[in-house]
Motif scaffolding. Structure first.
Motif, PDB file in Angstrom:
ATOM      1  N   ALA A  79       0.858  -0.944   0.415  1.00  0.00           N
ATOM      2  CA  ALA A  79      -0.232  -0.097  -0.115  1.00  0.00           C
ATOM      3  C   ALA A  79       0.709   1.131  -0.475  1.00  0.00           C
ATOM      4  CB  ALA A  79      -0.853  -0.265   0.638  1.00  0.00           C
ATOM      5  N   GLN A  80       1.928   1.370   0.958  1.00  0.00           N
ATOM      6  CA  GLN A  80       2.598   2.337   0.697  1.00  0.00           C
ATOM      7  C   GLN A  80       4.375   2.141   1.041  1.00  0.00           C
ATOM      8  OE1 GLN A  80       1.397   5.487   3.948  1.00  0.00           O
ATOM      9  NE2 GLN A  80       3.421   5.265   5.105  1.00  0.00           N
ATOM     10  N   VAL A  81       5.276   3.149   0.456  1.00  0.00           N
ATOM     11  CA  VAL A  81       6.897   3.204   0.428  1.00  0.00           C
ATOM     12  C   VAL A  81       7.416   3.737   0.919  1.00  0.00           C
ATOM     13  CG1 VAL A  81       6.558   0.438  -0.585  1.00  0.00           C
ATOM     14  CG2 VAL A  81       7.005   2.513  -1.598  1.00  0.00           C
ATOM     15  N   ASP A  82       8.188   4.591   0.994  1.00  0.00           N
ATOM     16  CA  ASP A  82       9.234   5.749   0.937  1.00  0.00           C
ATOM     17  C   ASP A  82      10.527   5.393   0.061  1.00  0.00           C
ATOM     18  OD1 ASP A  82       8.883   7.341   3.321  1.00  0.00           O
ATOM     19  OD2 ASP A  82       8.549   5.628   3.634  1.00  0.00           O
ATOM     20  N   LEU A  83      10.405   6.561  -0.941  1.00  0.00           N
ATOM     21  CA  LEU A  83      11.280   6.055  -2.159  1.00  0.00           C
ATOM     22  C   LEU A  83      12.817   6.440  -1.851  1.00  0.00           C
ATOM     23  CD1 LEU A  83       9.006   6.491  -5.031  1.00  0.00           C
ATOM     24  CD2 LEU A  83       9.861   4.214  -4.149  1.00  0.00           C
ATOM     25  N   ILE A  84      13.742   6.670  -2.144  1.00  0.00           N
ATOM     26  CA  ILE A  84      14.848   7.098  -2.111  1.00  0.00           C
ATOM     27  C   ILE A  84      15.684   7.603  -3.671  1.00  0.00           C
ATOM     28  CG2 ILE A  84      17.039   7.467  -0.829  1.00  0.00           C
ATOM     29  CD1 ILE A  84      15.966   6.096   2.039  1.00  0.00           C
ATOM     30  N   PHE A  85      15.989   8.453  -3.562  1.00  0.00           N
ATOM     31  CA  PHE A  85      16.435   9.266  -4.769  1.00  0.00           C
ATOM     32  C   PHE A  85      18.023   9.866  -4.771  1.00  0.00           C
ATOM     33  CE2 PHE A  85      11.871   9.012  -6.134  1.00  0.00           C
ATOM     34  CZ  PHE A  85      12.454   8.127  -7.056  1.00  0.00           C
ATOM     35  N   ILE A  86      18.965   9.355  -4.891  1.00  0.00           N
ATOM     36  CA  ILE A  86      19.645   9.798  -5.141  1.00  0.00           C
ATOM     37  C   ILE A  86      20.309  11.148  -6.692  1.00  0.00           C
ATOM     38  CG2 ILE A  86      21.381   8.908  -3.513  1.00  0.00           C
ATOM     39  CD1 ILE A  86      22.669   7.329  -4.577  1.00  0.00           C
ATOM     40  N   ARG A  87      21.012  12.336  -6.180  1.00  0.00           N
ATOM     41  CA  ARG A  87      21.310  12.419  -7.440  1.00  0.00           C
ATOM     42  C   ARG A  87      22.476  11.517  -7.983  1.00  0.00           C
ATOM     43  NH1 ARG A  87      21.010  16.858  -9.485  1.00  0.00           N
ATOM     44  NH2 ARG A  87      19.603  17.919  -7.636  1.00  0.00           N
ATOM     45  N   LYS A  88      22.141  11.800 -10.159  1.00  0.00           N
ATOM     46  CA  LYS A  88      22.839  10.560 -10.786  1.00  0.00           C
ATOM     47  C   LYS A  88      24.134  10.870 -10.847  1.00  0.00           C
ATOM     48  CE  LYS A  88      18.829   9.263 -13.584  1.00  0.00           C
ATOM     49  NZ  LYS A  88      18.234   9.618 -14.639  1.00  0.00           N
ATOM     50  N   GLN A  89      24.066  12.120 -10.862  1.00  0.00           N
ATOM     51  CA  GLN A  89      25.586  12.438 -11.004  1.00  0.00           C
ATOM     52  C   GLN A  89      26.896  12.231  -9.997  1.00  0.00           C
ATOM     53  OE1 GLN A  89      27.543  13.999 -14.174  1.00  0.00           O
ATOM     54  NE2 GLN A  89      29.338  13.144 -12.663  1.00  0.00           N
ATOM     55  N   LEU A  90      26.053  11.910  -8.308  1.00  0.00           N
ATOM     56  CA  LEU A  90      26.705  11.610  -7.729  1.00  0.00           C
ATOM     57  C   LEU A  90      27.073   9.643  -7.376  1.00  0.00           C
ATOM     58  CD1 LEU A  90      25.707  13.632  -4.487  1.00  0.00           C
ATOM     59  CD2 LEU A  90      27.950  13.320  -5.115  1.00  0.00           C
ATOM     60  N   ILE A  91      26.277   9.314  -8.278  1.00  0.00           N
ATOM     61  CA  ILE A  91      26.448   7.535  -8.204  1.00  0.00           C
ATOM     62  C   ILE A  91      27.825   7.465  -9.425  1.00  0.00           C
ATOM     63  CG2 ILE A  91      25.281   6.039  -9.598  1.00  0.00           C
ATOM     64  CD1 ILE A  91      22.587   7.095  -8.790  1.00  0.00           C
ATOM     65  N   ALA A  92      27.987   8.302 -10.372  1.00  0.00           N
ATOM     66  CA  ALA A  92      28.717   7.860 -10.748  1.00  0.00           C
ATOM     67  C   ALA A  92      30.444   8.623 -10.905  1.00  0.00           C
ATOM     68  CB  ALA A  92      28.560   9.180 -12.866  1.00  0.00           C
ATOM     69  N   ASP A  93      29.417  10.063  -9.633  1.00  0.00           N
ATOM     70  CA  ASP A  93      31.319   9.995  -9.076  1.00  0.00           C
ATOM     71  C   ASP A  93      31.838   9.368  -8.142  1.00  0.00           C
ATOM     72  OD1 ASP A  93      30.586  12.280 -10.535  1.00  0.00           O
ATOM     73  OD2 ASP A  93      30.459  13.431  -9.333  1.00  0.00           O
ATOM     74  N   LEU A  94      31.049   9.025  -7.559  1.00  0.00           N
ATOM     75  CA  LEU A  94      30.954   8.138  -6.622  1.00  0.00           C
ATOM     76  C   LEU A  94      31.209   6.413  -6.762  1.00  0.00           C
ATOM     77  CD1 LEU A  94      28.629   9.304  -4.353  1.00  0.00           C
ATOM     78  CD2 LEU A  94      31.118   9.508  -3.953  1.00  0.00           C
ATOM     79  N   GLY A  95      31.089   6.275  -7.566  1.00  0.00           N
ATOM     80  CA  GLY A  95      31.357   4.801  -8.494  1.00  0.00           C
ATOM     81  C   GLY A  95      30.297   3.937  -7.856  1.00  0.00           C
ATOM     82  N   ILE A  96      29.715   4.197  -7.749  1.00  0.00           N
ATOM     83  CA  ILE A  96      28.677   3.489  -6.459  1.00  0.00           C
ATOM     84  C   ILE A  96      27.112   2.916  -7.902  1.00  0.00           C
ATOM     85  CG2 ILE A  96      28.514   3.880  -4.808  1.00  0.00           C
ATOM     86  CD1 ILE A  96      26.161   5.978  -4.677  1.00  0.00           C
ATOM     87  N   GLU A  97      27.136   2.585  -8.999  1.00  0.00           N
ATOM     88  CA  GLU A  97      26.926   2.270 -10.692  1.00  0.00           C
ATOM     89  C   GLU A  97      26.624   0.662 -10.289  1.00  0.00           C
ATOM     90  OE1 GLU A  97      29.504   4.004 -10.883  1.00  0.00           O
ATOM     91  OE2 GLU A  97      29.507   4.761 -12.786  1.00  0.00           O
ATOM     92  N   LEU A  98      25.422   0.487 -10.373  1.00  0.00           N
ATOM     93  CA  LEU A  98      25.041  -1.126  -9.772  1.00  0.00           C
ATOM     94  C   LEU A  98      25.750  -1.827 -12.113  1.00  0.00           C
ATOM     95  CD1 LEU A  98      21.494  -1.446 -10.374  1.00  0.00           C
ATOM     96  CD2 LEU A  98      22.809  -1.913  -7.894  1.00  0.00           C
ATOM     97  N   PHE A  99      25.792  -2.995 -10.521  1.00  0.00           N
ATOM     98  CA  PHE A  99      27.264  -3.991 -11.525  1.00  0.00           C
ATOM     99  C   PHE A  99      28.367  -3.155 -12.535  1.00  0.00           C
ATOM    100  CE2 PHE A  99      22.675  -5.150 -11.830  1.00  0.00           C
ATOM    101  CZ  PHE A  99      22.666  -5.976 -10.988  1.00  0.00           C
ATOM    102  N   LYS A 100      28.683  -2.333 -12.021  1.00  0.00           N
ATOM    103  CA  LYS A 100      29.755  -1.177 -13.303  1.00  0.00           C
ATOM    104  C   LYS A 100      31.250  -1.713 -13.471  1.00  0.00           C
ATOM    105  CE  LYS A 100      32.196   1.604  -9.180  1.00  0.00           C
ATOM    106  NZ  LYS A 100      33.388   0.753  -9.433  1.00  0.00           N
ATOM    107  N   ASP A 101      31.318  -3.127 -12.560  1.00  0.00           N
ATOM    108  CA  ASP A 101      32.892  -4.242 -12.742  1.00  0.00           C
ATOM    109  C   ASP A 101      32.020  -4.699 -13.054  1.00  0.00           C
ATOM    110  OD1 ASP A 101      34.691  -1.895 -11.814  1.00  0.00           O
ATOM    111  OD2 ASP A 101      33.781  -2.590  -9.828  1.00  0.00           O
ATOM    112  N   GLY A 102      30.857  -5.771 -13.378  1.00  0.00           N
ATOM    113  CA  GLY A 102      30.633  -7.074 -13.964  1.00  0.00           C
ATOM    114  C   GLY A 102      29.663  -7.346 -12.556  1.00  0.00           C
ATOM    115  N   PHE A 103      29.196  -8.293 -12.659  1.00  0.00           N
ATOM    116  CA  PHE A 103      28.373  -9.458 -11.911  1.00  0.00           C
ATOM    117  C   PHE A 103      29.440 -10.334 -11.005  1.00  0.00           C
ATOM    118  CE2 PHE A 103      25.259 -12.678  -9.931  1.00  0.00           C
ATOM    119  CZ  PHE A 103      24.612 -11.890  -9.508  1.00  0.00           C
ATOM    120  N   ASP A 104      29.343  -9.730 -10.010  1.00  0.00           N
ATOM    121  CA  ASP A 104      29.770 -10.539  -8.508  1.00  0.00           C
ATOM    122  C   ASP A 104      28.985 -10.785  -8.286  1.00  0.00           C
ATOM    123  OD1 ASP A 104      31.209 -11.041  -6.988  1.00  0.00           O
ATOM    124  OD2 ASP A 104      32.187  -9.680  -6.003  1.00  0.00           O
TER     125      ASP A 104
END
Length: 240
Positions: A208-233
């Motif tokens: 029925a209800q959730v909280d969504l947490i968003f982060i700025r896309k540029q930070l995802i790139a700058d911090l290197g926290i993209e999903l599967f950026k080095d392949g699947f582990d």
């Protein structure tokens, strides 16, 4: 490796809660220099716990909540400033409907009346201002973590926060399943990516209800926290 081997190796380190998401975001280096809490009610313990050392701008329209908010933040030693107003997309006055629980305490304030007439605790008129106008009068360090929980008027808050969003690293917004996409679109358009879905609530065995947490896309790139950026582990995979 078989699926049985993978399953046996899984240890659930992450939990779908705001508190755990904020912990992980801090560990990953997502910067937060101030918290903007829109819709405080009696306080937001997850933000007080997660970011106790940065200033919290607390925006709550119901004056009756002011004393308990102030006492809780002072007791916790969290730096804060309280603005008694409703964040919206226009200036003016709003009529909020108050809702009480079984103990007769006021638990919600929203623009629409509660469906259960027995929960109706009356109305209160409050001042409404865009968040951008509120911030124009203040010097609040950036980037911000913006949390929005206003029981139905989240889109109006976002419309009045276009400049504020430019200075946010994280946005946490409450949503029902029926308006999840409507509330996500403005944030994606403003340059944010979904990081987590937390605090799931069910009604009659349906989500029925959730909280969504968003982060700025540029930070995802700058911090290197993209999903599967080095392949699947597979050692990083977790499931409930």
């Amino acid at each position: 490796m078989t699926w049985r081997d993978l399953f046996q190796r899984q240890t659930l380190k992450r939990h779908p809660t705001k508190r755990d998401a904020f912990r992980v975001l801090k560990e990953k280096g997502v910067p937060v220099k101030s918290v903007i809490d829109v819709g405080v009610l009696h306080g937001t313990p997850d933000l007080m716990w997660g970011y106790p050392d940065v200033p919290h701008l607390l925006i709550e329209p119901v004056a009756d909540f002011a004393s308990i908010i102030t006492s809780r933040y002072e007791a916790a030693g969290v730096p804060h400033q309280l603005i008694l107003a409703a964040a919206s997309d226009t200036k003016g006055e709003l009529t909020l409907h108050l809702k009480k629980d079984e103990a007769a305490d006021i638990t919600h304030a929203r623009e629409t009346a509660p469906a259960d007439a027995s929960a109706d605790a009356g109305t209160v008129k409050v001042t409404a201002r865009p968040l951008d106008d509120m911030l124009a009068d203040l010097t609040l360090p950036t980037p911000h973590l913006l949390k929005i929980d206003v029981d139905g008027a989240e889109l109006q808050v976002l419309k009045g926060a276009e400049k504020a969003l430019e200075s946010c690293s994280i946005v946490c917004i409450e949503t029902g399943v029926s308006n999840l996409f409507k509330r996500s679109v403005p944030l994606v358009s403003a340059g944010f990516g979904l990081f987590d879905i937390v605090d799931l609530c069910y009604y009659d065995d349906r989500l029925a209800q959730v909280d969504l947490i968003f982060i700025r896309k540029q930070l995802i790139a700058d911090l290197g926290i993209e999903l599967f950026k080095d392949g699947f582990d597979d050692t990083l995979w977790q499931s409930l």
